[in-house]
Scaffold this motif. Structure first.
Motif, PDB file in Angstrom:
ATOM      1  N   UNK A  72       0.799  -1.230   0.000  1.00  0.00           N
ATOM      2  CA  UNK A  72       0.000   0.000   0.000  1.00  0.00           C
ATOM      3  C   UNK A  72       0.830   1.277   0.000  1.00  0.00           C
ATOM      4  N   UNK A  73       2.132   1.178   0.304  1.00  0.00           N
ATOM      5  CA  UNK A  73       2.967   2.383   0.265  1.00  0.00           C
ATOM      6  C   UNK A  73       3.748   2.501  -1.039  1.00  0.00           C
ATOM      7  N   UNK A  74       3.474   1.630  -1.999  1.00  0.00           N
ATOM      8  CA  UNK A  74       4.149   1.661  -3.301  1.00  0.00           C
ATOM      9  C   UNK A  74       3.233   2.356  -4.307  1.00  0.00           C
ATOM     10  N   UNK A  75       3.616   3.535  -4.799  1.00  0.00           N
ATOM     11  CA  UNK A  75       2.728   4.259  -5.720  1.00  0.00           C
ATOM     12  C   UNK A  75       2.358   3.450  -6.960  1.00  0.00           C
ATOM     13  N   UNK A  78       5.139   7.436   2.132  1.00  0.00           N
ATOM     14  CA  UNK A  78       4.223   7.725   3.237  1.00  0.00           C
ATOM     15  C   UNK A  78       2.963   8.423   2.748  1.00  0.00           C
ATOM     16  N   UNK A  79       3.096   9.339   1.810  1.00  0.00           N
ATOM     17  CA  UNK A  79       1.916  10.016   1.267  1.00  0.00           C
ATOM     18  C   UNK A  79       0.996   9.019   0.556  1.00  0.00           C
ATOM     19  N   UNK A  90       0.864   5.796   1.232  1.00  0.00           N
ATOM     20  CA  UNK A  90       0.286   4.958   2.281  1.00  0.00           C
ATOM     21  C   UNK A  90      -0.883   5.651   2.965  1.00  0.00           C
ATOM     22  N   UNK A  91      -0.727   6.924   3.267  1.00  0.00           N
ATOM     23  CA  UNK A  91      -1.802   7.651   3.945  1.00  0.00           C
ATOM     24  C   UNK A  91      -3.084   7.635   3.119  1.00  0.00           C
ATOM     25  N   UNK A  92      -2.946   7.897   1.830  1.00  0.00           N
ATOM     26  CA  UNK A  92      -4.131   7.917   0.964  1.00  0.00           C
ATOM     27  C   UNK A  92      -4.765   6.531   0.867  1.00  0.00           C
ATOM     28  N   UNK A  93      -3.935   5.504   0.727  1.00  0.00           N
ATOM     29  CA  UNK A  93      -4.470   4.151   0.592  1.00  0.00           C
ATOM     30  C   UNK A  93      -5.076   3.644   1.894  1.00  0.00           C
ATOM     31  N   UNK A  94      -4.496   4.006   3.019  1.00  0.00           N
ATOM     32  CA  UNK A  94      -5.072   3.604   4.303  1.00  0.00           C
ATOM     33  C   UNK A  94      -6.410   4.296   4.545  1.00  0.00           C
ATOM     34  N   UNK A  95      -6.506   5.570   4.190  1.00  0.00           N
ATOM     35  CA  UNK A  95      -7.784   6.275   4.336  1.00  0.00           C
ATOM     36  C   UNK A  95      -8.848   5.624   3.470  1.00  0.00           C
ATOM     37  N   UNK A  96      -8.481   5.245   2.247  1.00  0.00           N
ATOM     38  CA  UNK A  96      -9.419   4.566   1.359  1.00  0.00           C
ATOM     39  C   UNK A  96      -9.849   3.221   1.945  1.00  0.00           C
ATOM     40  N   UNK A 132      -1.485   6.335  12.247  1.00  0.00           N
ATOM     41  CA  UNK A 132      -2.908   6.544  12.525  1.00  0.00           C
ATOM     42  C   UNK A 132      -3.207   8.023  12.713  1.00  0.00           C
ATOM     43  N   UNK A 133      -2.332   8.715  13.416  1.00  0.00           N
ATOM     44  CA  UNK A 133      -2.537  10.144  13.639  1.00  0.00           C
ATOM     45  C   UNK A 133      -2.457  10.934  12.333  1.00  0.00           C
ATOM     46  N   UNK A 134      -1.536  10.528  11.454  1.00  0.00           N
ATOM     47  CA  UNK A 134      -1.421  11.216  10.163  1.00  0.00           C
ATOM     48  C   UNK A 134      -2.674  11.037   9.327  1.00  0.00           C
ATOM     49  N   UNK A 135      -3.194   9.816   9.286  1.00  0.00           N
ATOM     50  CA  UNK A 135      -4.353   9.522   8.449  1.00  0.00           C
ATOM     51  C   UNK A 135      -5.613  10.136   9.037  1.00  0.00           C
TER      52      UNK A 135
END
Length: 262
Positions: free
Chosen positions: A79-82, A124-125, A127-133, A168-171
């Motif tokens: 999930x952190x691989x664009x 990380x960016x 990952x954040x987007x994919x985790x939110x999704x 978690x805090x970032x997302x």
């Protein structure tokens, strides 16, 4: 305490589709799996066969990993691989579809290893987007996405509970929670008891194995029973996953002994 059996690691000798029934025969009413398919988007017949194996066994699928790449080769998530965001999103859709049919509570999203050819900030960016999704997709069926510190692969960047909670805090999604695996934390030098105390309100799932060795409780030195009592006292009410590699002939004998007070 309700236990769920991680069939991907506890029952490795059996064909995958026979494992839910084996867990039921051992007295359990819940199971979980790592990603059970060879591809992020399996054929419909593979999905239907997996769902039928769980349903026919009469057990609940409490947890399921999203696709995590080639685990035997050392990959620990995509999930952190664009370049693999579409692949990850496809697996989220498949997993949540399975979860909707089987009453799944949580979906484990392995973060992915650091790549030397990618800027960590870009990873990380992504990952954040994919985790939110993924968290939003899980929430649609009343479940949560989970993020786990992992041991054994140096390139995996989340090694402590603090590392995962920082993500978690970032997302910032209430539907993304900490998967607290006492084995991984201990092996990485994190104190599982202190992690429970610091992050009790963020824990979405608990997994256990003893350390060293990753065998069943009693084969190592971790105070598993004390840690479970601590997490319950801190407010955790979900199932506890047996996610260990059996080191004895009966992987569940420790639990029978604990229940009888032996």
């Amino acid at each position: 305490m309700r236990y769920t059996v991680n069939c991907s690691i506890v029952l490795p000798a059996l064909p995958l589709l026979q494992r839910p029934a084996a867990a039921a025969a051992a007295g359990f009413d819940a199971v979980e799996f790592w990603w059970p398919f060879a591809e992020p988007v399996p054929a419909d017949r593979e999905v239907d066969a997996f769902v039928a194996a769980v349903a026919d066994a009469g057990v609940t699928l409490t947890g399921l990993n999203f696709a995590a790449g080639d685990m035997p080769a050392g990959e620990r998530g995509i999930l952190s691989d664009p370049a693999r965001s579409t692949e990850f999103a496809d697996s989220v859709a498949v997993a949540v579809g399975i979860g909707e049919r089987l009453g799944t509570l949580g979906f484990n999203a392995l973060y992915g290893n650091r790549r030397d050819d990618l800027d960590p900030v870009r990873q990380d960016e992504t990952a954040d987007a994919n985790l939110a999704m993924a968290a939003a997709a899980a929430a649609r069926i009343g479940a949560v996405a989970l993020l786990e510190p992992v041991s054994g692969v140096e390139a995996y960047p989340l090694k402590t509970a603090d590392d995962a909670v920082a993500v978690l805090d970032r997302v910032g999604s209430p539907d993304l929670r900490l998967l607290l695996d006492v084995y991984h934390l201990a092996v990485n030098g994190d104190d599982p008891a202190a992690a429970i105390d610091r992050h009790a309100g963020r824990i979405g799932h608990v997994q256990i194995a003893d350390a060293p060795g990753r065998g069943e409780p009693g084969t190592g030195t971790l105070p598993i029973h004390d840690l479970l009592a601590r997490v319950v006292a801190a407010g955790y009410r979900g199932p506890v996953s047996l996610e260990y590699s059996p080191a004895t002939d009966d992987p569940f004998a420790w639990l029978a002994a604990a229940r009888t007070g032996a």
